[in-house]
Design a protein around this motif. Structure first.
Motif, PDB file in Angstrom:
ATOM      1  N   PHE A 120       1.935   2.187  -3.537  1.00  0.00           N
ATOM      2  CA  PHE A 120       1.818   2.709  -4.377  1.00  0.00           C
ATOM      3  C   PHE A 120       0.924   4.283  -3.658  1.00  0.00           C
ATOM      4  N   LYS A 121       0.802   4.112  -2.505  1.00  0.00           N
ATOM      5  CA  LYS A 121       0.204   5.462  -1.952  1.00  0.00           C
ATOM      6  C   LYS A 121       1.986   6.617  -2.299  1.00  0.00           C
ATOM      7  N   GLN A 150       0.686  -1.445  -0.097  1.00  0.00           N
ATOM      8  CA  GLN A 150       0.007  -0.384   0.291  1.00  0.00           C
ATOM      9  C   GLN A 150       0.940   1.497   0.201  1.00  0.00           C
ATOM     10  N   GLU A 163       1.597   7.350  -5.895  1.00  0.00           N
ATOM     11  CA  GLU A 163       0.445   8.526  -5.795  1.00  0.00           C
ATOM     12  C   GLU A 163       0.126   9.993  -5.474  1.00  0.00           C
ATOM     13  N   ASP A 164       1.344   9.944  -4.027  1.00  0.00           N
ATOM     14  CA  ASP A 164       1.683  10.978  -3.868  1.00  0.00           C
ATOM     15  C   ASP A 164       2.766  12.251  -4.956  1.00  0.00           C
ATOM     16  N   HIS A 210      -6.605  -1.595  -6.470  1.00  0.00           N
ATOM     17  CA  HIS A 210      -6.697  -0.319  -5.636  1.00  0.00           C
ATOM     18  C   HIS A 210      -6.914   1.028  -5.884  1.00  0.00           C
ATOM     19  N   HIS A 211      -6.077   1.412  -7.178  1.00  0.00           N
ATOM     20  CA  HIS A 211      -5.105   2.738  -7.152  1.00  0.00           C
ATOM     21  C   HIS A 211      -5.744   2.985  -9.075  1.00  0.00           C
ATOM     22  N   LYS A 212      -6.761   3.251  -9.429  1.00  0.00           N
ATOM     23  CA  LYS A 212      -7.573   3.555 -10.907  1.00  0.00           C
ATOM     24  C   LYS A 212      -6.876   4.349 -11.450  1.00  0.00           C
ATOM     25  N   LYS A 213      -6.510   5.800 -10.604  1.00  0.00           N
ATOM     26  CA  LYS A 213      -5.413   6.657 -11.146  1.00  0.00           C
ATOM     27  C   LYS A 213      -3.948   5.751 -11.740  1.00  0.00           C
ATOM     28  N   ILE A 214      -3.250   5.350 -11.117  1.00  0.00           N
ATOM     29  CA  ILE A 214      -2.358   4.356 -11.585  1.00  0.00           C
ATOM     30  C   ILE A 214      -2.675   3.270 -12.980  1.00  0.00           C
ATOM     31  N   GLU A 241      -2.031  -5.156  -5.167  1.00  0.00           N
ATOM     32  CA  GLU A 241      -2.815  -3.663  -4.581  1.00  0.00           C
ATOM     33  C   GLU A 241      -2.936  -3.127  -5.656  1.00  0.00           C
ATOM     34  N   LEU A 242      -2.656  -2.952  -6.641  1.00  0.00           N
ATOM     35  CA  LEU A 242      -2.421  -2.507  -7.959  1.00  0.00           C
ATOM     36  C   LEU A 242      -4.309  -2.191  -8.625  1.00  0.00           C
TER      37      LEU A 242
END
Lengths: 588, 188
Positions: free
Chosen positions: A12-13, A9, A16-17, A40-44, A37-38
């Motif tokens: 990916f955090k 997590q 995103e940061d 859960h991070h739709k922006k990436i 985990e991927l």
């Protein structure tokens, strides 16, 4: 108690940061928690490559064309070792990459476990820095630091090796803003005294030349504008290294073309005869200097570079300023304007003789070639590609070899970050995956990989990636069935012993394209070339363009065997010139 | 000289090479020594001696002392390259002259019969040595001195049964009130 996050997590955090849009990667045992985990991070968006080297070069293409760091995820063992070429490539050409590799769980490290390798050991000499994260508490800060180091100063690749168990463990997250406060400040003070002295030299110069490099592009758009402004104020001729192409408009009259081993006659002679050389963000690479003790013997040399280790590494310079090219130029321009307000007017006269000499060199027309009416000349193919694409914002990547040099010579770049080529390491197989990264960073733009038939086969598998993500990249193969540059050297230096440089049993590239679900086009003569190129440009799909060219064409002009800038071979058409034939004979 | 067939430039002008001692202050973290040593081997520099120990327990700073040989420009380049390593805080290079103090520690074990041991001890006594262990058939002696002095001791002891030698390699420190400042221009 603050919320605890798992290692996966946290990864990916951090991504995103740092506003990461794309990651290039390939899953495997040691990175499964990350891939879990991927979702859960739709922006990436994750781009699944076909080989980890492809991920690395794609990330480089993304970074080179966007100015943002490229991010790669690979698994342990072979995943990491496959990344080594791309990391080295990025290190040589100063491209910011952040590679996250999986590692076997900490308790298995050192036991020769399945898919274990000493990743940080292997990648130590080809990264700016790397980390093996054994303690989850260190992970957030190390990841922020990774981005910081990759992108600051002279950019470059970094690698963070995360054992699988650490990806599951939990700790408190540290935000980017908090982390940055801890890092030491890296801004250096620009030496004002040196700037004053440099301004004086510029004012006095009679035969000056600006020699700009990849550092200008790395410094950003502002630095490119300032380089142009600097050239306009001074009226000085400007030449560029392979990496620096595009920082200054290639079709401008003050631009002498590329310099170095396959640079133009005027650029190299101007470098040799100048009385003042202003190196902006270049590193006196051996492809540029030729024979060191004959390198520009009569000039004062100025070097502006962000990397202190580049100063006096190969060529001793008279004045050096360490700092960001943009900031140094900004200062230099303001000092020039203040110190010599009438410089712009008066200067034209004082260097007019120099320009006369340069124009005489230009008359040699060192990039001349003759296109007959049957067999396609590679230079002609690239020239036509340029003419037919110059009115749109086109991005060019290349592989390595003759086609790369021809592309550099005949394709004129007017903007920075439009030219992505493997210069320092010279990695065949770079262009296709790089084009994928470029297309992702520049949707809707035309992206062409100018390739050779040998290079393209080195990362051919990535066409599958381009098709999967509907990236309409164009692969323009200059097909002469030879490893052209190897063949050329064998002709010039090894008595035409063409040892292993001819490729038998090449694939049918048109059918190969079709097999991948792309479009295949072939051109074999000058009459059909334009029409076929247009067909390629208009295709909404990835295209392989198989351009069948003259097999024995050599890349000229050329600075041969340990020679100086003023001892170039201009090409077969120059054989009448006795002096040059003599030089040529030494080689053959 | 025959004409080079390579397009790479031929090595020319030979500058004078000299011994230099580099001192590198680094974060004492795992892998830091490999980074420093790898830089030397990867760029073709030579490490003749190497001495490392943590000198600041609170900040976890280690001081690495390396003897190398090279021209002044090579040494400048080594310095610049070392400074680019992330865990490196500062770098100093010293030439061997009277501006600094040089010290090296050596342990020498002599094994032999009574006659030889006596002769060896006689030699040792003419140096500023200290006996650390003595038995009927052996002794260990310590010498804390300059490199050349230690060389001399070992050379003289050789005929009398030198069984084992351990040396630390030199440490160096500038004389007077001068210390090495943080190098300006550390750029990531």
């Amino acid at each position: 108690m603050t919320q605890q996050l798992t290692g996966a997590q946290i990864v990916f955090k951090v991504l995103e940061d740092h506003n990461v849009e794309y990651i290039f990667g390939y899953p495997g045992g040691a990175v499964l928690p990350l891939y879990d985990e991927l979702i859960h991070h739709k922006k990436i968006k994750h781009i699944l490559v076909r080989h980890e080297q492809g991920a690395g070069h794609a990330a480089e293409g993304y970074a080179r064309s966007s100015g943002k760091p490229g991010v790669v995820i690979v698994t342990s063992g072979p995943g990491a070792t496959n990344m080594v070429t791309a990391l080295t490539d990025a290190y040589m050409d100063s491209i910011p990459l952040v590679c996250i590799s999986g590692q076997v769980p900490t308790h298995l490290i050192g036991t020769d476990a399945f898919q274990e390798c000493d990743t940080t050991g292997i990648t130590r000499p080809c990264t700016k820095h790397n980390w093996l994260v054994k303690d989850i508490k260190d992970l957030p800060l190390i990841l922020h630091k990774a981005f910081h180091i990759a992108t600051s100063g002279r950019p470059g690749p970094v690698l963070v090796d995360i054992p699988k168990d650490v990806q599951f463990q939990k700790t408190k997250y540290i935000k980017k803003e908090q982390a940055i406060k801890i890092f030491p400040k890296t801004d250096v003070k620009i030496e004002e005294n040196e700037i004053q002295k440099i301004a004086e030299l510029i004012f006095k110069a009679k035969k000056p030349i600006i020699y700009s490099g990849g550092g200008v592009i790395n410094s950003g758009e502002k630095a490119c504008q300032l380089t142009q402004e600097f050239a306009k104020i001074t009226g000085f001729p400007i030449t560029s290294t392979l990496q620096g192409l595009g920082a200054y408009p290639g079709d401008d009259n003050q631009f002498l073309g590329m310099l170095g081993m396959h640079g133009t006659y005027e650029a190299n002679n101007a470098m040799h005869d100048c009385d003042l050389m202003i190196n902006i963000g270049a590193r006196f690479d051996d492809r540029i200097t030729g024979k060191i003790d004959k390198f520009s013997p009569k000039s004062k040399k100025i070097h502006i570079d962000i990397d202190p280790s580049s100063i006096n590494k190969i060529i001793k310079v008279d004045h050096a300023v360490v700092g960001d090219v943009g900031k140094v130029l900004n200062k230099l321009i303001s000092v020039l304007n203040k110190k010599y307000p009438n410089f712009k007017k008066s200067n034209k006269a004082s260097i007019s003789k120099w320009w006369e000499q340069i124009n005489k060199w230009r008359e040699k027309d060192s990039l001349f070639f003759e296109q007959g009416n049957k067999i396609l000349k590679p230079q002609y193919a690239i020239k036509r590609l340029y003419e037919l694409t110059k009115n749109r914002d086109t991005f060019i990547t290349t592989e390595v070899g003759q086609h790369q040099m021809w592309a550099a010579q005949y394709y004129k770049f007017r903007k920075p970050k439009r030219w992505m080529t493997s210069g320092g390491l010279g990695t065949m197989g770079f262009g296709l995956p790089a084009a994928i990264g470029v297309q992702l960073a520049n949707p809707g733009k035309l992206v062409v990989d100018i390739a050779g038939e040998a290079s393209i086969l080195m990362n051919m598998q990535e066409l599958s990636t381009a098709v999967q993500y509907r990236l309409p990249i164009k692969i323009f193969i200059i097909n002469n069935q030879y490893m052209g540059m190897v063949r050329q050297w064998q002709e010039l230096l090894h008595d035409k012993n063409y040892s292993q440089s001819y490729t038998e049993a090449l694939p049918d590239f048109v059918k190969l394209a079709e097999a991948y679900g792309a479009v295949g086009i072939r051109a074999t003569n000058p009459d059909e070339l334009d029409e076929k190129i247009k067909e390629m440009i208009d295709s909404p799909k990835p295209v392989i363009f198989d351009c069948i060219v003259e097999q024995n064409e050599n890349c000229f002009p050329m600075i041969p065997s340990g020679k100086a800038h003023n001892e170039m071979i201009l090409g077969p058409s120059e054989k009448k010139d006795n002096k040059i034939t003599k030089e040529g004979k030494v080689l053959v | 000289m025959s004409k080079s067939l390579s397009a790479y430039s031929v090595e020319n002008k030979k500058e004078k090479t000299e011994k230099h001692i580099m001192v590198v202050w680094v974060d004492n973290e795992s892998g830091v020594l490999t980074r420093v040593a790898g830089l030397f081997s990867g760029r073709g520099y030579n490490i003749e001696t190497l001495a490392v120990a943590q000198v600041d327990d609170a900040k976890h700073i280690s001081r690495i002392t390396i003897t190398t040989e090279g021209t002044n420009s090579v040494v400048d380049q080594i310095k610049a390259q070392l400074l680019k390593l992330i865990p490196v805080h500062k770098v100093a290079s010293f030439q061997i002259n009277n501006k600094s103090i040089l010290r090296e520690l050596a342990l020498v074990k002599i094994i032999g019969n009574k006659k030889n041991l006596e002769k060896a001890k006689k030699i040792c006594n003419s140096f500023k040595t200290e006996y650390l262990d003595t038995t009927k058939s052996s002794f260990i002696v310590e010498l804390n001195s300059t490199r050349s002095e230690i060389d001399r001791l070992i050379k003289e002891l050789k005929p009398y049964g030198v069984a084992s030698i351990a040396r630390t390699g030199p440490l160096i420190m500038s004389k007077g009130s001068e210390i090495t400042q943080i190098n300006k221009g550390k750029i990531l």
